[in-house]
Design a protein around this motif. Structure first.
Motif, PDB file in Angstrom:
ATOM      1  N   LEU A 112      -4.784   0.054  -4.352  1.00  0.00           N
ATOM      2  CA  LEU A 112      -5.670   0.697  -3.565  1.00  0.00           C
ATOM      3  C   LEU A 112      -4.753   2.156  -2.917  1.00  0.00           C
ATOM      4  O   LEU A 112      -5.454   3.308  -3.012  1.00  0.00           O
ATOM      5  N   GLY A 113      -3.424   2.195  -2.730  1.00  0.00           N
ATOM      6  CA  GLY A 113      -2.830   3.054  -2.525  1.00  0.00           C
ATOM      7  C   GLY A 113      -2.528   4.189  -3.504  1.00  0.00           C
ATOM      8  O   GLY A 113      -2.783   5.253  -3.588  1.00  0.00           O
ATOM      9  N   THR A 114      -2.539   3.589  -4.942  1.00  0.00           N
ATOM     10  CA  THR A 114      -2.542   4.400  -6.195  1.00  0.00           C
ATOM     11  C   THR A 114      -3.594   4.897  -6.383  1.00  0.00           C
ATOM     12  O   THR A 114      -3.857   6.077  -6.991  1.00  0.00           O
ATOM     13  N   THR A 115      -4.761   4.569  -5.814  1.00  0.00           N
ATOM     14  CA  THR A 115      -6.099   5.014  -6.122  1.00  0.00           C
ATOM     15  C   THR A 115      -6.528   6.137  -5.169  1.00  0.00           C
ATOM     16  O   THR A 115      -7.027   7.086  -5.563  1.00  0.00           O
ATOM     17  N   VAL A 116      -6.114   5.910  -3.953  1.00  0.00           N
ATOM     18  CA  VAL A 116      -6.586   7.047  -2.924  1.00  0.00           C
ATOM     19  C   VAL A 116      -5.216   8.383  -2.790  1.00  0.00           C
ATOM     20  O   VAL A 116      -5.651   9.243  -2.408  1.00  0.00           O
ATOM     21  N   ALA A 117      -3.922   7.876  -3.337  1.00  0.00           N
ATOM     22  CA  ALA A 117      -3.101   8.923  -3.176  1.00  0.00           C
ATOM     23  C   ALA A 117      -3.287  10.159  -3.854  1.00  0.00           C
ATOM     24  O   ALA A 117      -3.185  11.447  -3.106  1.00  0.00           O
ATOM     25  N   PRO A 118      -3.831  10.366  -5.203  1.00  0.00           N
ATOM     26  CA  PRO A 118      -4.013  11.709  -5.670  1.00  0.00           C
ATOM     27  C   PRO A 118      -4.888  12.542  -4.817  1.00  0.00           C
ATOM     28  O   PRO A 118      -4.859  13.835  -4.937  1.00  0.00           O
ATOM     29  N   PHE A 119      -6.121  11.914  -4.332  1.00  0.00           N
ATOM     30  CA  PHE A 119      -6.929  12.653  -3.546  1.00  0.00           C
ATOM     31  C   PHE A 119      -6.087  13.289  -2.250  1.00  0.00           C
ATOM     32  O   PHE A 119      -6.536  14.502  -2.084  1.00  0.00           O
ATOM     33  N   PHE A 120      -5.447  12.466  -1.614  1.00  0.00           N
ATOM     34  CA  PHE A 120      -4.631  13.215  -0.606  1.00  0.00           C
ATOM     35  C   PHE A 120      -3.728  14.195  -1.249  1.00  0.00           C
ATOM     36  O   PHE A 120      -3.434  15.404  -0.296  1.00  0.00           O
ATOM     37  N   GLY A 121      -2.983  13.969  -2.212  1.00  0.00           N
ATOM     38  CA  GLY A 121      -1.930  14.729  -2.591  1.00  0.00           C
ATOM     39  C   GLY A 121      -2.652  16.019  -3.106  1.00  0.00           C
ATOM     40  O   GLY A 121      -2.033  17.222  -3.007  1.00  0.00           O
ATOM     41  N   LEU A 165      -3.436  18.117   0.189  1.00  0.00           N
ATOM     42  CA  LEU A 165      -2.394  18.670   0.915  1.00  0.00           C
ATOM     43  C   LEU A 165      -1.316  19.464   0.217  1.00  0.00           C
ATOM     44  O   LEU A 165      -0.690  20.187   0.659  1.00  0.00           O
ATOM     45  N   ILE A 166      -1.252  19.189  -1.267  1.00  0.00           N
ATOM     46  CA  ILE A 166      -0.304  20.021  -2.155  1.00  0.00           C
ATOM     47  C   ILE A 166      -0.816  20.896  -3.003  1.00  0.00           C
ATOM     48  O   ILE A 166      -0.635  21.835  -2.953  1.00  0.00           O
ATOM     49  N   LEU A 167      -1.816  20.304  -3.717  1.00  0.00           N
ATOM     50  CA  LEU A 167      -2.414  21.278  -4.906  1.00  0.00           C
ATOM     51  C   LEU A 167      -3.468  22.334  -4.284  1.00  0.00           C
ATOM     52  O   LEU A 167      -3.866  23.278  -5.061  1.00  0.00           O
ATOM     53  N   VAL A 199       4.854  20.924  -0.141  1.00  0.00           N
ATOM     54  CA  VAL A 199       5.109  19.407  -0.169  1.00  0.00           C
ATOM     55  C   VAL A 199       5.930  19.162   1.191  1.00  0.00           C
ATOM     56  O   VAL A 199       6.046  17.928   1.517  1.00  0.00           O
ATOM     57  N   LYS A 200       6.258  20.063   2.149  1.00  0.00           N
ATOM     58  CA  LYS A 200       6.950  19.708   3.342  1.00  0.00           C
ATOM     59  C   LYS A 200       6.190  18.686   4.193  1.00  0.00           C
ATOM     60  O   LYS A 200       6.490  17.799   4.637  1.00  0.00           O
ATOM     61  N   LEU A 201       4.942  19.033   4.469  1.00  0.00           N
ATOM     62  CA  LEU A 201       4.098  18.421   5.596  1.00  0.00           C
ATOM     63  C   LEU A 201       3.769  17.062   5.106  1.00  0.00           C
ATOM     64  O   LEU A 201       3.962  15.805   5.598  1.00  0.00           O
ATOM     65  N   PRO A 202       3.441  16.856   3.904  1.00  0.00           N
ATOM     66  CA  PRO A 202       2.874  15.440   3.384  1.00  0.00           C
ATOM     67  C   PRO A 202       4.146  14.411   3.398  1.00  0.00           C
ATOM     68  O   PRO A 202       3.997  13.435   3.769  1.00  0.00           O
ATOM     69  N   TYR A 203       5.402  14.984   2.986  1.00  0.00           N
ATOM     70  CA  TYR A 203       6.391  14.085   2.755  1.00  0.00           C
ATOM     71  C   TYR A 203       7.027  14.036   4.315  1.00  0.00           C
ATOM     72  O   TYR A 203       7.700  12.932   4.421  1.00  0.00           O
ATOM     73  N   LEU A 204       6.903  14.837   5.255  1.00  0.00           N
ATOM     74  CA  LEU A 204       7.212  14.682   6.427  1.00  0.00           C
ATOM     75  C   LEU A 204       6.598  13.504   6.949  1.00  0.00           C
ATOM     76  O   LEU A 204       7.067  12.654   8.188  1.00  0.00           O
ATOM     77  N   LEU A 205       5.172  13.767   6.852  1.00  0.00           N
ATOM     78  CA  LEU A 205       4.367  12.604   7.447  1.00  0.00           C
ATOM     79  C   LEU A 205       4.698  11.054   6.779  1.00  0.00           C
ATOM     80  O   LEU A 205       4.685  10.311   7.614  1.00  0.00           O
ATOM     81  N   PHE A 209       0.967  -1.280   0.109  1.00  0.00           N
ATOM     82  CA  PHE A 209      -0.114   0.089   0.124  1.00  0.00           C
ATOM     83  C   PHE A 209       0.822   1.340   0.016  1.00  0.00           C
ATOM     84  O   PHE A 209       0.720   2.362  -0.957  1.00  0.00           O
ATOM     85  N   MET A 210       2.062   1.240   0.891  1.00  0.00           N
ATOM     86  CA  MET A 210       2.830   2.512   0.936  1.00  0.00           C
ATOM     87  C   MET A 210       3.578   2.900  -0.430  1.00  0.00           C
ATOM     88  O   MET A 210       3.335   3.950  -0.787  1.00  0.00           O
ATOM     89  N   TRP A 211       3.951   1.831  -0.917  1.00  0.00           N
ATOM     90  CA  TRP A 211       4.912   2.152  -1.994  1.00  0.00           C
ATOM     91  C   TRP A 211       3.910   2.575  -3.213  1.00  0.00           C
ATOM     92  O   TRP A 211       4.452   3.429  -4.163  1.00  0.00           O
ATOM     93  N   GLY A 212       2.776   1.916  -3.205  1.00  0.00           N
ATOM     94  CA  GLY A 212       1.683   2.476  -4.254  1.00  0.00           C
ATOM     95  C   GLY A 212       1.319   3.785  -4.037  1.00  0.00           C
ATOM     96  O   GLY A 212       1.269   4.518  -5.085  1.00  0.00           O
ATOM     97  N   PHE A 213       1.008   4.157  -2.843  1.00  0.00           N
ATOM     98  CA  PHE A 213       0.820   5.332  -2.402  1.00  0.00           C
ATOM     99  C   PHE A 213       1.749   6.614  -2.816  1.00  0.00           C
ATOM    100  O   PHE A 213       1.577   7.722  -3.415  1.00  0.00           O
ATOM    101  N   ILE A 214       3.070   6.065  -2.559  1.00  0.00           N
ATOM    102  CA  ILE A 214       4.153   7.210  -2.723  1.00  0.00           C
ATOM    103  C   ILE A 214       4.393   7.338  -4.210  1.00  0.00           C
ATOM    104  O   ILE A 214       4.494   8.512  -4.762  1.00  0.00           O
ATOM    105  N   THR A 215       4.147   6.235  -4.882  1.00  0.00           N
ATOM    106  CA  THR A 215       4.673   6.154  -6.473  1.00  0.00           C
ATOM    107  C   THR A 215       3.699   7.091  -7.293  1.00  0.00           C
ATOM    108  O   THR A 215       3.913   7.928  -7.994  1.00  0.00           O
ATOM    109  N   CYS A 216       2.312   6.986  -6.816  1.00  0.00           N
ATOM    110  CA  CYS A 216       1.371   7.814  -7.472  1.00  0.00           C
ATOM    111  C   CYS A 216       1.184   9.288  -7.199  1.00  0.00           C
ATOM    112  O   CYS A 216       0.750  10.010  -8.003  1.00  0.00           O
TER     113      CYS A 216
END
Length: 423
Positions: free
Chosen positions: A163-172, A175-177, A197-203, A35-42
């Motif tokens: 699942l990570g790649t599906t939900v990551a864009p919504f969080f990105g 928090l970013i856009l 980008v600081k907060l999401p990547y620190l998390l 899940f984590m590496w799918g989230f990060i990649t997306c």
């Protein structure tokens, strides 16, 4: 294979009750990594437009994000395979998590200095950690149980990657856009945008570090060896001696390239007047159908592979992709739009199935084989560029002929390329 301290020993071919109980626990723990590496990649899909705006990049410069990310697979996979063979799968997982955490932390100084090269360096380090995770976790999943159901297990865990790649864009996007400034005119504006980008990547760095600590303490089954090597291939001295692995590496190269390429062109494709003619912001919401289809398909595929040979299912899905993309190339309107989005459903089982079939019966060469397969993920950097060149010359719609060629090869691999033999 190097042993793990405080682990339960598992040798393929025999399953004790205690080992069987550990399989479910181990697979559950590994699922969090997928899940984590799918989230990060997306999240790269969010970084590309964001950093393009911050640094006023052209599209070629912005695509360096994908080059640095997927280039890490090419540079790190083989050394990672050698490392994992020496220190073991669990220690490899811990190492990968720590390196990825460092990569996420590097986003802080990159944002603070508003330096694009530092962002690219951070992405390379982050992807290097994920590469070590891939080399460690994928073969570990295939080894935790009967080799006949390895593809099914890997598809199940890869479903959570989707699942990570599906939900990551919504969080990105949130928090970013969400703080994006239209028409930045001052350095202060650029600094503010970079700081987003600081907060999401620190998390993410914190989560990865916590996972590293957790996995260093978990009692996971020890894999002393993989499935026994057949006598007629036992004399091989390298994973490169196995044609089914080499052909599988080409399959991974073409699959990842096709998947990333389709995803990269979706927004522009849907924006075509003869397709949907919708704005970028609206088109972006439809990408969830593409990645969500891959997630749903992996759950379905994990069940089907209990009854259908993985190679046959791989071939059927490849044919489905070819048909759907052909409809998208030759059609128009909503028919073409939904045809290209449904390719995600066909993509679902491809990566884990090719991966597990290519590693079949490599025995002591499994970690090296895993490194070779992860090396091939560099297709995600090269195939999109080739399709971009086609799009510039013959148009976006016709450029999708390149993924068609990729899926035709994958169909061949599913039918003929998976036979285990050594040269």
């Amino acid at each position: 294979m190097a042993g793990f301290q405080g682990t339960t020993t598992y040798k393929p071919g025999g399953t004790s009750d205690s080992a069987a109980k550990n399989y479910g626990f181990a697979l559950t723990a590994l699922t969090s990594l997928f899940f984590m590496w799918g989230f990060i990649t997306c999240l790269n899909d969010i970084l590309i437009p964001h950093l393009k705006s911050v640094f006023d990049l052209n599209y070629t410069q912005a695509m360096l994000i994908q080059f640095c990310f997927f280039g890490a697979y090419f540079a790190v996979s083989l050394p990672a395979g050698a490392l994992v063979k020496r220190i073991g799968y669990r220690n490899g997982i811990v190492t990968g998590l720590l390196v990825a955490s460092v990569g996420c932390l590097m986003f802080y100084p990159a944002a603070g200095t508003v330096s694009y090269p530092l962002f690219l360096g951070a992405l390379f380090v982050l992807a290097s950690g994920i590469t070590v995770l891939q080399v460690s976790a994928n073969p570990y999943v295939t080894a935790l149980g009967d080799s006949a159901t390895a593809s099914s297990r890997l598809n199940l865990t890869q479903a959570f990657n989707s699942l990570g790649t599906t939900v990551a864009p919504f969080f990105g996007a949130m928090l970013i856009l969400s703080s994006a400034t239209i028409g930045m005119e001052t350095m202060a504006d650029a600094q503010s945008e970079a700081d987003a980008v600081k907060l999401p990547y620190l998390l993410l760095a914190s989560m990865l570090a916590v996972l590293a600590i957790v996995f260093s303490q978990l009692k996971l089954p020890q894999i002393d060896s993989h499935a026994p090597i057949r006598r007629d291939v036992a004399s091989s001295t390298s994973a490169w001696s196995y044609p089914h692995l080499v052909l599988g590496a080409l399959g991974i190269f073409l699959y990842v390239g096709a998947e990333v390429s389709i995803g990269s062109f979706l927004v522009n494709f849907l924006g075509q007047e003869n397709i949907a003619g919708i704005e970028e912001a609206e088109a972006a919401h439809y990408i969830a159908y593409y990645w969500g289809g891959a997630m749903v398909g992996r759950f379905i595929g994990a069940a089907l592979m209990r009854h259908i040979h993985p190679g046959l299912l791989l071939a059927c899905n490849s044919v489905g992709s070819v048909v759907l993309i052909s409809i998208a190339i030759l059609g128009s309107g909503s028919l073409a739009m939904w045809a290209i989005l449904l390719v995600g459903l066909c993509n679902s089982i491809m990566f884990p199935t090719i991966f597990s079939l290519a590693l079949n019966r490599l025995g002591e060469h499994t970690s090296q084989g895993s490194g070779i397969l992860c090396l091939a993920i560099v297709g995600g950097a090269l195939i999109p560029l080739l399709q971009g060149m086609l799009a510039d010359n013959i148009g976006i719609q016709l450029s999708f002929v390149l993924p068609v060629v990729c899926y035709i090869y994958i169909c061949y691999y599913g039918i003929k390329g998976t036979e285990v033999r050594a040269d």
